[in-house]
Design a protein around this motif. Structure first.
Motif, PDB file in Angstrom:
ATOM      1  N   LEU A  64       0.429  -1.151  -9.573  1.00  0.00           N
ATOM      2  CA  LEU A  64      -0.221  -2.341  -9.374  1.00  0.00           C
ATOM      3  C   LEU A  64      -0.970  -2.260 -10.882  1.00  0.00           C
ATOM      4  CD1 LEU A  64       0.356  -5.179  -8.411  1.00  0.00           C
ATOM      5  CD2 LEU A  64      -1.507  -5.147  -7.054  1.00  0.00           C
ATOM      6  N   GLY A  65      -1.463  -1.617 -10.586  1.00  0.00           N
ATOM      7  CA  GLY A  65      -2.800  -1.936 -11.862  1.00  0.00           C
ATOM      8  C   GLY A  65      -1.976  -1.625 -13.558  1.00  0.00           C
ATOM      9  N   GLU A  66      -1.140  -0.723 -13.470  1.00  0.00           N
ATOM     10  CA  GLU A  66      -0.183  -0.574 -14.477  1.00  0.00           C
ATOM     11  C   GLU A  66       0.918  -1.663 -14.658  1.00  0.00           C
ATOM     12  OE1 GLU A  66       3.150   2.621 -16.265  1.00  0.00           O
ATOM     13  OE2 GLU A  66       2.213   2.905 -14.540  1.00  0.00           O
ATOM     14  N   GLN A  96       1.796 -11.279  -5.434  1.00  0.00           N
ATOM     15  CA  GLN A  96       1.897 -11.674  -4.012  1.00  0.00           C
ATOM     16  C   GLN A  96       2.124  -9.516  -3.390  1.00  0.00           C
ATOM     17  OE1 GLN A  96       4.893 -14.301  -2.912  1.00  0.00           O
ATOM     18  NE2 GLN A  96       3.497 -15.645  -4.235  1.00  0.00           N
ATOM     19  N   ARG A  97       1.348  -9.870  -1.388  1.00  0.00           N
ATOM     20  CA  ARG A  97       1.637  -8.726  -0.767  1.00  0.00           C
ATOM     21  C   ARG A  97       2.842  -9.021  -0.562  1.00  0.00           C
ATOM     22  NH1 ARG A  97      -2.114  -5.030   0.789  1.00  0.00           N
ATOM     23  NH2 ARG A  97      -3.601  -5.825   0.057  1.00  0.00           N
ATOM     24  N   ALA A  98       3.760  -7.320  -0.347  1.00  0.00           N
ATOM     25  CA  ALA A  98       5.007  -7.788   0.281  1.00  0.00           C
ATOM     26  C   ALA A  98       4.625  -8.066   1.247  1.00  0.00           C
ATOM     27  CB  ALA A  98       5.383  -6.457   0.421  1.00  0.00           C
ATOM     28  N   ASP A  99       6.058  -8.695   2.298  1.00  0.00           N
ATOM     29  CA  ASP A  99       5.521  -8.472   3.840  1.00  0.00           C
ATOM     30  C   ASP A  99       7.336  -8.058   4.675  1.00  0.00           C
ATOM     31  OD1 ASP A  99       5.252  -9.611   6.606  1.00  0.00           O
ATOM     32  OD2 ASP A  99       5.495 -11.708   5.832  1.00  0.00           O
ATOM     33  N   PRO A 100       6.897  -6.872   4.904  1.00  0.00           N
ATOM     34  CA  PRO A 100       8.973  -6.502   5.111  1.00  0.00           C
ATOM     35  C   PRO A 100       8.692  -7.128   6.459  1.00  0.00           C
ATOM     36  CG  PRO A 100       7.334  -4.631   4.856  1.00  0.00           C
ATOM     37  CD  PRO A 100       6.207  -6.012   4.905  1.00  0.00           C
ATOM     38  N   LEU A 101       7.842  -7.251   7.441  1.00  0.00           N
ATOM     39  CA  LEU A 101       8.438  -8.013   8.802  1.00  0.00           C
ATOM     40  C   LEU A 101       8.574  -9.647   8.739  1.00  0.00           C
ATOM     41  CD1 LEU A 101       8.519  -7.680  11.852  1.00  0.00           C
ATOM     42  CD2 LEU A 101       5.982  -8.384  12.098  1.00  0.00           C
ATOM     43  N   GLY A 102       7.912  -9.748   7.772  1.00  0.00           N
ATOM     44  CA  GLY A 102       8.605 -11.267   7.456  1.00  0.00           C
ATOM     45  C   GLY A 102      10.065 -11.898   6.427  1.00  0.00           C
ATOM     46  N   ASP A 103      10.009 -10.364   6.238  1.00  0.00           N
ATOM     47  CA  ASP A 103      11.243 -10.537   5.687  1.00  0.00           C
ATOM     48  C   ASP A 103      12.779  -9.843   7.024  1.00  0.00           C
ATOM     49  OD1 ASP A 103      10.149 -10.845   2.814  1.00  0.00           O
ATOM     50  OD2 ASP A 103      10.480  -9.062   2.479  1.00  0.00           O
ATOM     51  N   ARG A 104      12.227  -9.323   6.901  1.00  0.00           N
ATOM     52  CA  ARG A 104      13.582  -8.799   8.307  1.00  0.00           C
ATOM     53  C   ARG A 104      13.748  -9.914   9.047  1.00  0.00           C
ATOM     54  NH1 ARG A 104      14.855  -3.926  10.248  1.00  0.00           N
ATOM     55  NH2 ARG A 104      16.154  -3.945  11.479  1.00  0.00           N
ATOM     56  N   THR A 105      12.549 -11.434   9.351  1.00  0.00           N
ATOM     57  CA  THR A 105      12.356 -11.679  10.279  1.00  0.00           C
ATOM     58  C   THR A 105      13.477 -13.022  10.019  1.00  0.00           C
ATOM     59  OG1 THR A 105      10.531 -11.482  11.412  1.00  0.00           O
ATOM     60  CG2 THR A 105      11.115 -13.804  11.360  1.00  0.00           C
ATOM     61  N   GLN A 106      13.304 -13.508   8.946  1.00  0.00           N
ATOM     62  CA  GLN A 106      13.801 -14.079   8.038  1.00  0.00           C
ATOM     63  C   GLN A 106      15.132 -13.787   7.733  1.00  0.00           C
ATOM     64  OE1 GLN A 106      12.843 -17.265   7.492  1.00  0.00           O
ATOM     65  NE2 GLN A 106      10.982 -17.111   8.402  1.00  0.00           N
ATOM     66  N   LEU A 107      15.909 -12.764   7.622  1.00  0.00           N
ATOM     67  CA  LEU A 107      17.134 -12.354   7.199  1.00  0.00           C
ATOM     68  C   LEU A 107      17.995 -12.277   8.708  1.00  0.00           C
ATOM     69  CD1 LEU A 107      19.138 -10.816   5.256  1.00  0.00           C
ATOM     70  CD2 LEU A 107      18.654  -8.587   6.045  1.00  0.00           C
ATOM     71  N   GLU A 110       1.342  -1.330  -0.015  1.00  0.00           N
ATOM     72  CA  GLU A 110      -0.358  -0.354  -0.399  1.00  0.00           C
ATOM     73  C   GLU A 110       0.806   1.036  -0.478  1.00  0.00           C
ATOM     74  OE1 GLU A 110      -3.588   1.706  -0.175  1.00  0.00           O
ATOM     75  OE2 GLU A 110      -3.401  -0.243   0.085  1.00  0.00           O
ATOM     76  N   GLY A 111       1.031   2.105  -0.954  1.00  0.00           N
ATOM     77  CA  GLY A 111       1.014   3.265  -1.123  1.00  0.00           C
ATOM     78  C   GLY A 111       0.603   4.279  -0.585  1.00  0.00           C
ATOM     79  N   ARG A 112       0.628   5.646  -1.695  1.00  0.00           N
ATOM     80  CA  ARG A 112       0.595   7.215  -0.642  1.00  0.00           C
ATOM     81  C   ARG A 112      -0.715   6.734  -1.855  1.00  0.00           C
ATOM     82  NH1 ARG A 112       5.004  11.692   0.156  1.00  0.00           N
ATOM     83  NH2 ARG A 112       5.061  11.272   1.948  1.00  0.00           N
ATOM     84  N   ARG A 113      -0.373   6.132  -3.120  1.00  0.00           N
ATOM     85  CA  ARG A 113      -1.329   6.778  -4.439  1.00  0.00           C
ATOM     86  C   ARG A 113      -2.276   5.143  -4.384  1.00  0.00           C
ATOM     87  NH1 ARG A 113       1.248  10.427  -8.781  1.00  0.00           N
ATOM     88  NH2 ARG A 113       1.410  12.468  -7.436  1.00  0.00           N
ATOM     89  N   GLY A 114      -2.563   4.326  -3.442  1.00  0.00           N
ATOM     90  CA  GLY A 114      -2.397   3.494  -3.829  1.00  0.00           C
ATOM     91  C   GLY A 114      -1.869   1.833  -3.122  1.00  0.00           C
ATOM     92  N   LEU A 115      -2.154   0.769  -4.474  1.00  0.00           N
ATOM     93  CA  LEU A 115      -1.317  -0.633  -4.669  1.00  0.00           C
ATOM     94  C   LEU A 115      -0.053  -0.111  -5.395  1.00  0.00           C
ATOM     95  CD1 LEU A 115      -4.017  -3.406  -3.827  1.00  0.00           C
ATOM     96  CD2 LEU A 115      -2.420  -2.203  -2.349  1.00  0.00           C
ATOM     97  N   SER A 116       0.773  -0.122  -4.769  1.00  0.00           N
ATOM     98  CA  SER A 116       2.285  -0.586  -5.929  1.00  0.00           C
ATOM     99  C   SER A 116       3.160  -1.265  -5.614  1.00  0.00           C
ATOM    100  CB  SER A 116       3.231   0.950  -5.816  1.00  0.00           C
ATOM    101  OG  SER A 116       3.684   1.253  -4.669  1.00  0.00           O
ATOM    102  N   VAL A 117       4.287  -1.383  -7.160  1.00  0.00           N
ATOM    103  CA  VAL A 117       5.428  -2.735  -6.456  1.00  0.00           C
ATOM    104  C   VAL A 117       6.188  -1.745  -5.881  1.00  0.00           C
ATOM    105  CG1 VAL A 117       6.416  -3.651  -8.647  1.00  0.00           C
ATOM    106  CG2 VAL A 117       5.191  -2.929  -9.384  1.00  0.00           C
ATOM    107  N   SER A 118       6.623  -2.613  -4.925  1.00  0.00           N
ATOM    108  CA  SER A 118       7.491  -2.990  -4.176  1.00  0.00           C
ATOM    109  C   SER A 118       9.251  -3.482  -4.319  1.00  0.00           C
ATOM    110  CB  SER A 118       6.975  -3.604  -2.381  1.00  0.00           C
ATOM    111  OG  SER A 118       6.903  -4.303  -2.681  1.00  0.00           O
ATOM    112  N   ALA A 119       8.829  -4.890  -5.146  1.00  0.00           N
ATOM    113  CA  ALA A 119       9.374  -5.289  -5.984  1.00  0.00           C
ATOM    114  C   ALA A 119       9.261  -6.566  -6.470  1.00  0.00           C
ATOM    115  CB  ALA A 119      10.614  -6.181  -4.302  1.00  0.00           C
TER     116      ALA A 119
END
Length: 506
Positions: free
Chosen positions: A55-57, A80-91, A30-39
């Motif tokens: 994301l729509g584009e 897929q929806r990004a999971d920053p907390l899960g990424d940090r935990t796995q790192l 989720e970004g300022r203008r809706g769903l956007s690509v994070s990676a």
């Protein structure tokens, strides 16, 4: 040593889901203008998708999901929806794994880290030198399905810059050689904000070597203090601390028998003694018990798992739950020992004292927690459920059931929800069902439903969502008031060209 895992959120999913290899993978948030690509994966980049794109584009640039080529080679795009907390935990878990190479391993500074910092002082001799250590670690992570870049230097800043911007996969910077190694690298290798790098690029200062030719005293006034601090850290003129990850020792107690024991009373007594020992350890840490596991040594019986609604240190309640669970344990042989381990801890409930004590609310909460614990122990975790709201635009996915003993989901901010979206029926069907319409009006609205005339129609409210699940939903919702007083929440399915009933207003 700096170990960089490029596109860590993407690599984490590919290593855990091998079936996604070779398929365009997009992670959105989720970004300022809706769903956007994070990676996004390299396969998705080939279609022109980049980080920050809506994301729509991005979906419009992907190949058609029904094309024959996709069906043959299995290259269906995945979102897929990004999971920053899960990424940090796995790192962090990866950092713990790398402690076999050095006891000091930590994550780089930043909100979404992708690199590990390892202090290899004195550890390189065990692997035949720095190069042998770097290649051993790279091969180890490659067996886990991770592609990494490794750099060794005198400072963390220099190692980070070389691992991210130098060409070799494994780079060794000679002692006191960070100046020569950093000179040809871009200014962004100093981990400065993007605005500072753009300002320097506008002045044709594209490399760190050109930056070092500028007068040092003029940098803070023109570009801020961050640039000078990062340059000093890379050159070794300013300190930079490493916060290492620590492997937490388990809180456990064990009792070994001289001869195998089958008597239930003896086992109950031993469990009570071990529980008392655990509570003494928890009291020293000022923590409460949330999850407990009891292993029966010498038998094939499944370990006893006990999870609580909230952390507690009440011996009576814990002992009662243990006895309830022990009654269901089946032993095919004598038990040679019992090992009890605290899997998860938490802060016990703390209530501020008041002048006029009123413990009614606290007693009710404690009684509810104990009731849920007992029911879950008797019936199982999946049998004691509660409902919770889920932020989803489709009504059938906006509410779900969750076991009471699972982690509580974040409470949605209802103040940010428009008032028209909060006007939902109290009775929502599990799934929409076809609406029985007897007659339509000249304008196309339902005029008679279940042999009752429609006296009022309110709406529409359009909901077009759900395409990220692979099924598009385009609906126009209406509120129909019938002559006999019933109020229905119906929608017209634009894709299926049909009317459906979804809820009832009381």
């Amino acid at each position: 040593m700096c170990v960089w895992v490029p596109l860590w959120p993407v690599q984490r999913r590919l290593s855990g889901q091998p079936e996604l290899n070779g398929r365009p993978l997009i992670l959105f948030a989720e970004g300022r203008r809706g769903l956007s690509v994070s990676a996004c994966s390299p396969e998705a980049v080939r279609f022109g998708i980049h980080v920050g794109m809506p994301l729509g584009e991005a979906r419009s640039l992907l190949p058609n999901a029904t094309s024959r080529r996709r069906r043959q080679d299995g290259s269906k795009p995945v979102c897929q929806r990004a999971d920053p907390l899960g990424d940090r935990t796995q790192l962090q878990a990866l950092a713990i794994h790398c402690q076999c190479y050095s006891p000091l391993v930590g994550l780089e500074d930043g909100a979404e880290p992708e690199s590990l910092w390892i202090d290899i002082t004195g550890s390189e001799v065990l692997f035949g030198g720095e190069e042998g250590l770097a290649k051993a670690l790279r091969d180890d992570l490659a067996q886990q399905g991770l592609q990494v870049r490794v750099a060794i230097a005198d400072t963390w800043g220099a190692a980070w810059a070389v691992s991210h911007y130098a060409e070799p996969v494994v780079s060794l910077v000679p002692a006191a050689g960070q100046t020569a190694a950093l000179a040809p690298l871009p200014v962004a290798a100093l981990r400065v904000p993007g605005s500072v790098a753009d300002s320097l690029r506008g002045l044709d200062i594209t490399t760190i070597g050109r930056l070092m030719r500028l007068p040092r005293e003029s940098l803070p006034s023109r570009f801020g203090k961050e640039l000078g601090r990062r340059l000093d850290q890379a050159m070794g003129r300013a300190p930079e601390m490493l916060t290492s990850e620590r492997l937490v020792e388990p809180i456990a107690a064990e009792w070994l028998f001289e001869d195998p024991v089958t008597d239930r009373q003896s086992l109950d007594h031993v469990c009570a003694v071990l529980l008392e020992r655990l509570l003494v350890m928890l009291e020293a840490r000022q923590a409460g018990l949330r999850d407990l596991t009891c292993h029966w040594l010498g038998t094939d019986a499944e370990p006893l798992s006990l999870r609580l609604l909230r952390p507690t240190t009440e011996r009576r309640h814990l002992l009662e739950l243990l006895r309830l669970r022990c009654e269901r344990a089946a032993f095919t042989a004598g038990v040679t020992g019992v090992r009890m381990e605290a899997v998860e801890l938490g802060l016990p409930p703390v209530r501020q004292a008041t002048l006029f004590e009123d413990e009614t609310g606290e007693k009710h909460q404690r009684a509810l927690a104990e009731l849920v614990d007992r029911l879950s122990s008797r019936l199982g975790r999946e049998a004691v459920l509660r409902s919770h709201l889920h932020p989803d635009p489709l009504p059938e996915f906006s509410c779900a059931t969750l076991p009471w003993l699972e982690q509580r989901p974040p409470t949605p901010d209802t103040t940010a929800i428009p008032s028209q979206l909060r006007c939902r029926p109290l009775r929502l069907l599990r799934a929409p069902r076809p609406l029985s319409i007897d007659r339509f009006s000249p304008d196309g609205w339902p005029a008679q439903v279940d042999r009752s005339p429609v006296v009022r129609v309110s709406g529409p409210e359009r909901i077009a969502a759900g395409w990220w699940r692979g099924v598009d939903a385009e609906r126009d919702y209406y509120r129909l008031t019938l002559a006999h007083g019933a109020s229905l929440w119906v929608f017209y399915d634009l894709n299926g060209d049909r009317w459906c009933l979804h809820g009832l207003f009381d």
